[in-house]
Design an enzyme around this catalytic site. Structure first.
Site, PDB file in Angstrom:
ATOM      1  N   CYS A 153       3.110   8.258  -6.055  1.00 24.06           N
ATOM      2  CA  CYS A 153       3.647   9.297  -5.843  1.00 24.06           C
ATOM      3  C   CYS A 153       2.359  10.915  -5.119  1.00 24.06           C
ATOM      4  O   CYS A 153       1.714  10.594  -6.106  1.00 24.06           O
ATOM      5  CB  CYS A 153       4.486   9.946  -6.610  1.00 24.06           C
ATOM      6  SG  CYS A 153       4.864  11.227  -6.966  1.00 24.06           S
TER       7      CYS A 153
ATOM      8  N   CYS B  97       8.361  15.413  -8.209  1.00 29.12           N
ATOM      9  CA  CYS B  97       9.070  15.184  -6.392  1.00 29.12           C
ATOM     10  C   CYS B  97      10.049  16.687  -6.516  1.00 29.12           C
ATOM     11  O   CYS B  97      10.038  18.072  -6.339  1.00 29.12           O
ATOM     12  CB  CYS B  97       8.743  14.400  -5.717  1.00 29.12           C
ATOM     13  SG  CYS B  97       7.634  13.516  -5.217  1.00 29.12           S
TER      14      CYS B  97
ATOM     15  N   ARG C   6       0.792  -0.675  -0.474  1.00 25.44           N
ATOM     16  CA  ARG C   6       0.155   0.085  -0.056  1.00 25.44           C
ATOM     17  C   ARG C   6       1.078   1.534  -0.404  1.00 25.44           C
ATOM     18  O   ARG C   6       1.784   1.523  -0.099  1.00 25.44           O
ATOM     19  CB  ARG C   6      -0.937  -0.260   0.961  1.00 25.44           C
ATOM     20  CG  ARG C   6      -0.018   0.091   2.407  1.00 25.44           C
ATOM     21  CD  ARG C   6      -1.161   0.013   3.878  1.00 25.44           C
ATOM     22  NE  ARG C   6      -0.940   0.250   4.808  1.00 25.44           N
ATOM     23  CZ  ARG C   6      -1.463   0.993   5.368  1.00 25.44           C
ATOM     24  NH1 ARG C   6      -2.450   0.847   6.406  1.00 25.44           N
ATOM     25  NH2 ARG C   6      -0.742   0.850   7.213  1.00 25.44           N
TER      26      ARG C   6
ATOM     27  N   CYS D 209       8.620  10.773  -2.075  1.00 27.33           N
ATOM     28  CA  CYS D 209       8.447  10.242  -3.157  1.00 27.33           C
ATOM     29  C   CYS D 209      10.706  11.315  -4.205  1.00 27.33           C
ATOM     30  O   CYS D 209      10.514  12.160  -3.597  1.00 27.33           O
ATOM     31  CB  CYS D 209       8.269   9.691  -3.910  1.00 27.33           C
ATOM     32  SG  CYS D 209       7.863   9.991  -6.303  1.00 27.33           S
TER      33      CYS D 209
ATOM     34  N   ASN E  74      -5.337   7.486   4.258  1.00 19.68           N
ATOM     35  CA  ASN E  74      -5.076   6.283   5.585  1.00 19.68           C
ATOM     36  C   ASN E  74      -4.240   6.577   5.949  1.00 19.68           C
ATOM     37  O   ASN E  74      -2.620   5.989   5.306  1.00 19.68           O
ATOM     38  CB  ASN E  74      -5.825   4.639   5.372  1.00 19.68           C
ATOM     39  CG  ASN E  74      -5.715   3.842   6.318  1.00 19.68           C
ATOM     40  OD1 ASN E  74      -4.374   3.490   6.572  1.00 19.68           O
ATOM     41  ND2 ASN E  74      -6.120   3.272   6.998  1.00 19.68           N
ATOM     42  N   GLU E  75      -3.981   7.065   7.618  1.00 26.02           N
ATOM     43  CA  GLU E  75      -2.631   7.282   8.475  1.00 26.02           C
ATOM     44  C   GLU E  75      -1.544   8.057   6.799  1.00 26.02           C
ATOM     45  O   GLU E  75      -0.472   7.535   6.362  1.00 26.02           O
ATOM     46  CB  GLU E  75      -2.069   6.003   8.396  1.00 26.02           C
ATOM     47  CG  GLU E  75      -2.405   5.458   9.341  1.00 26.02           C
ATOM     48  CD  GLU E  75      -1.815   3.701   9.738  1.00 26.02           C
ATOM     49  OE1 GLU E  75      -2.643   3.458  11.343  1.00 26.02           O
ATOM     50  OE2 GLU E  75      -1.146   3.221   9.498  1.00 26.02           O
TER      51      GLU E  75
ATOM     52  N   GLU F  56      -9.190   3.825  15.389  1.00 27.82           N
ATOM     53  CA  GLU F  56      -8.324   1.927  14.883  1.00 27.82           C
ATOM     54  C   GLU F  56      -7.952   1.713  16.926  1.00 27.82           C
ATOM     55  O   GLU F  56      -6.995   2.322  17.146  1.00 27.82           O
ATOM     56  CB  GLU F  56      -6.948   2.255  14.238  1.00 27.82           C
ATOM     57  CG  GLU F  56      -7.773   1.500  12.101  1.00 27.82           C
ATOM     58  CD  GLU F  56      -6.777   1.486  12.359  1.00 27.82           C
ATOM     59  OE1 GLU F  56      -5.559   0.733  12.514  1.00 27.82           O
ATOM     60  OE2 GLU F  56      -6.711   2.131  10.712  1.00 27.82           O
TER      61      GLU F  56
ATOM     62  N   CYS G 157      11.458  11.128  -7.370  1.00 28.10           N
ATOM     63  CA  CYS G 157      10.699  11.513  -8.738  1.00 28.10           C
ATOM     64  C   CYS G 157      10.815  13.069  -9.657  1.00 28.10           C
ATOM     65  O   CYS G 157      11.301  13.532  -8.436  1.00 28.10           O
ATOM     66  CB  CYS G 157       9.700  10.915  -9.307  1.00 28.10           C
ATOM     67  SG  CYS G 157       8.130  11.750  -8.610  1.00 28.10           S
TER      68      CYS G 157
END
Length: 668
Positions: A113, A162, A109, A157, A147-148, A308, A159
């Site tokens: 980017c 970025c 997961r 990243c 998520n988180e 959670e 690349c």
């Protein structure tokens, strides 16, 4: 009344992992437990968009409707933490590249980017389609973005997208390349740039790194994650204005500035796993759990949700310990004590497939209810009326600890001494108060300080005139401040200041100067506080007090034996302590004694055994949570509680069974 005002307990649910004929049984069992909400779909992109531009929400419609028929509302997660295989195959440029230039592939997961324009557009599309479909659905009450955020992106990243985004960020910050060269000190090692287009991301170098560039990279990365979230928040706000938007934080996780992220959200959430296998010894210390909850509450200074909450063994390839009887309800109520208005347990049923096969839920693999189900069900039935009464209540704390993401970034770049850590320093001071049941808020650097009797400012490594004036004004007007080693060392660009001796701009308020220091690493130095002997480690500032500054502790070994280690300086109507070392528990206990004797700080409750005492307040009423973290019965009769107090939750005043929690109502 908002649709979620009566939501107190819920669960994270993945109906797509199970045969649809099982869903009804799940909904029935949830309703019998007293659960009122589920979070769904945060990893279900392929189920909702199996091919580009082809959407299928029929399965999700049925799940939402079925749960709704049992009185269970839904929080939908946007699935952007897990782009599907068809997307990665068609658009491989969305994959992240690490600092070594290695492209990370599909199969886990967060393989994305977050600056990539094409990926952002796909995120807008899926979020928009979901919002259009469920904006007016009576059973959908809100949204969790991604998520988180920041999880798994510590080295991503680098690349070309970025790099371009970083250059644009720098151009906006500095305006011209000469300003950047000055701020970064690029004259060192011939690192000058002629144009922003020449600037690299912070990839692995042959040797060394530029600390100023590294700091800007971390700040850019945080801003990028915030902007990535905004990309989805904006479209959901537009299409579903009557539903809340939140995100699940991770305590002291440090990849994205949670204060800034919180400005986009209606309230924040947190993921709490006390027995995470990643903790030393397989267990998070009680004070650390409390600190994580307090910092979550502090990001928006309002109640939060747990999105959670651990409900069983936590683990993927390796597993943590099995919770003991009573621990799961106790941890849930500890979250409530520190400001949670809703507890959502992770997860409903232990998954049989994928990475998290051993991340246990309320139900085991078999789906047959057992101890976790029964314990949580019993707790929910007893505590729900109390949750309704205390909803929205907040603590009224008089101690604050400044917590800065940027200061943390700077210490990650240059750790100063072997084993040194910004967060561990924060937690040492937090524990000093926790051990005496003195409640604490965390404070952003830009927040007002005037409401606090005492402010602890650990490791204010980066300093500027505005912050120094703010701290001086606070003390001069009657506030009490604790400064520590490595304060006032650098400017905002991570360049060492040279205009004055340390602590630089903080010298006047601290009433001392530092001409020498000793990075101790794992070595130790003895410290003398009156007749007591303590231990310092990691670092030793040789503190030279001004004439009117009092010495609280002195070094008792090394060649600087007899020199000051801790000082106290009266400044205006307040006082400033300077702590020049990292101490053992006894040193912090003695420091707190000195602080209490010179301020109005007092917990009002004596610390006993493993009882944690936390208060939430509303409308002139205090709700006291007495939490027994031990597996033994303990008494709290001598703490001053009597039969005149109303026991809202628990068996009997004066005695706490193993892992039991009492909630006591007190008029102020």
């Amino acid at each position: 009344m908002k649709d979620y005002d009566n939501i107190h307990f819920g669960v994270d649910y993945y109906p797509e992992h199970w045969p649809e004929e099982r869903w009804k049984e799940d909904a029935r069992l949830m309703a019998e437990m007293g659960l009122g909400v589920v979070r769904m779909a945060e990893f279900s992109w392929h189920k909702m968009e199996p091919r580009e531009g082809v959407f299928d929400f029929s399965w999700l419609d049925r799940a939402i409707s079925l749960l709704g028929s049992y009185g269970i509302k839904t929080v939908l997660g946007t699935p952007t933490a897990a782009p599907p295989a068809w997307m990665v195959n068609k658009y491989p440029e969305i994959l992240p590249v690490d600092s070594k230039g290695i492209t990370h592939g599909f199969g886990g997961r967060h393989h994305d980017c977050q600056s990539n324009a094409l990926y952002r557009e796909r995120c807008r599309i899926i979020a928009g389609k979901m919002a259009e479909r469920y904006a007016d659905n009576e059973n959908v009450i809100g949204w969790q973005i991604d998520n988180e955020l920041g999880n798994s992106h510590s080295d991503f990243c680098h690349c070309s997208s970025c790099r371009k985004a970083f250059q644009d960020w720098l151009r906006k910050k500095y305006g011209n390349i000469d300003s950047l060269n000055k701020a970064w000190g690029t004259a060192f090692w011939s690192q000058e740039y002629n144009d922003f287009s020449e600037v690299y991301t912070t990839k692995v170098t042959a040797v060394g790194e530029n600390p100023s560039q590294m700091l800007d990279w971390k700040c850019f990365h945080s801003d990028l994650i915030n902007d990535f979230a905004k990309n989805q928040v904006d479209i959901i706000r537009k299409l579903a204005p009557n539903q809340f938007i939140t995100h699940n934080y991770m305590g002291f996780s440090d990849l994205v500035d949670y204060y800034e992220l919180g400005k986009q959200l209606d309230f924040v959430c947190h993921d709490q796993y006390p027995l995470g296998y990643w903790y030393p010894g397989g267990k998070c210390e009680n004070y650390d759990l409390a600190a994580q909850l307090d910092v979550i509450r502090s990001f928006k200074k309002k109640p939060f949700w747990i999105m959670e909450q651990e409900s069983g063994i936590a683990g993927s390839g390796s597993m943590g310990r099995l919770p003991k009887p009573g621990q799961i309800p106790m941890w849930a109520l500890q979250s409530v004590a520190h400001g949670a208005d809703a507890i959502v347990f992770f997860r409903w049923r232990t998954c049989t497939q994928g990475t998290e096969q051993y991340w246990h839920g309320i139900l085991p693999h078999s789906g047959i209810p057992g101890r976790s189900y029964d314990e949580i069900k019993t707790m929910i039935s007893k505590v729900t009326p109390v949750m309704k009464e205390i909803k929205g209540a907040m603590p009224n704390n008089k101690v604050g600890i400044i917590y800065s993401f940027k200061q943390n970034f700077a210490f990650q770049i240059q750790t100063q001494s072997v084993g040194f850590s910004y967060i561990s320093q924060l937690l040492k001071y937090y524990k000093m108060f926790y051990d005496k049941n003195i409640p604490v808020d965390f404070i952003a650097e830009n927040e007002r300080l005037c409401g606090y009797e005492l402010v602890v400012a650990p490791l204010l490594y980066l300093m500027n005139e505005n912050m120094a004036s703010k701290l001086s004004d606070y003390v001069e007007n009657g506030g009490n401040l604790v400064l520590t080693l490595r304060s006032g060392v650098k400017d905002d660009n991570n360049i060492c200041m040279s205009d004055a001796a340390l602590p630089g701009l903080l010298s006047k308020v601290s009433g001392c100067k530092i001409l020498e220091y000793d990075p101790l690493g794992s070595q130790k130095v003895e410290i003398e506080v009156g007749e007591k002997r303590c231990i310092g480690t990691r670092w030793a500032d040789i503190v030279l007090p001004d004439g009117d500054t009092e010495v609280v502790a002195r070094y008792a070994s090394e060649f600087y034996k007899g020199e000051a280690a801790i000082t106290r300086h009266k400044f205006g109507r307040g006082s400033c302590w300077y702590v020049g070392t990292e101490g053992d528990e006894e040193l912090y206990e003695l420091l707190l004694m000195d602080i209490k004797s010179n301020t109005k700080i007092n917990s009002g409750f004596n610390k006993q055994a493993d009882i944690e005492i936390v208060s939430r307040e509303k409308s002139g009423v205090s709700y006291l949570f007495l939490i027994n973290h031990s597996d033994k019965e303990v008494s709290y009769t001598e703490m001053g509680f009597g039969s005149a107090e109303e026991l809202l939750y628990g068996e009997r005043l004066g005695k706490l069974a193993p892992f039991e929690v009492h909630i006591i109502k007190k008029s102020k």
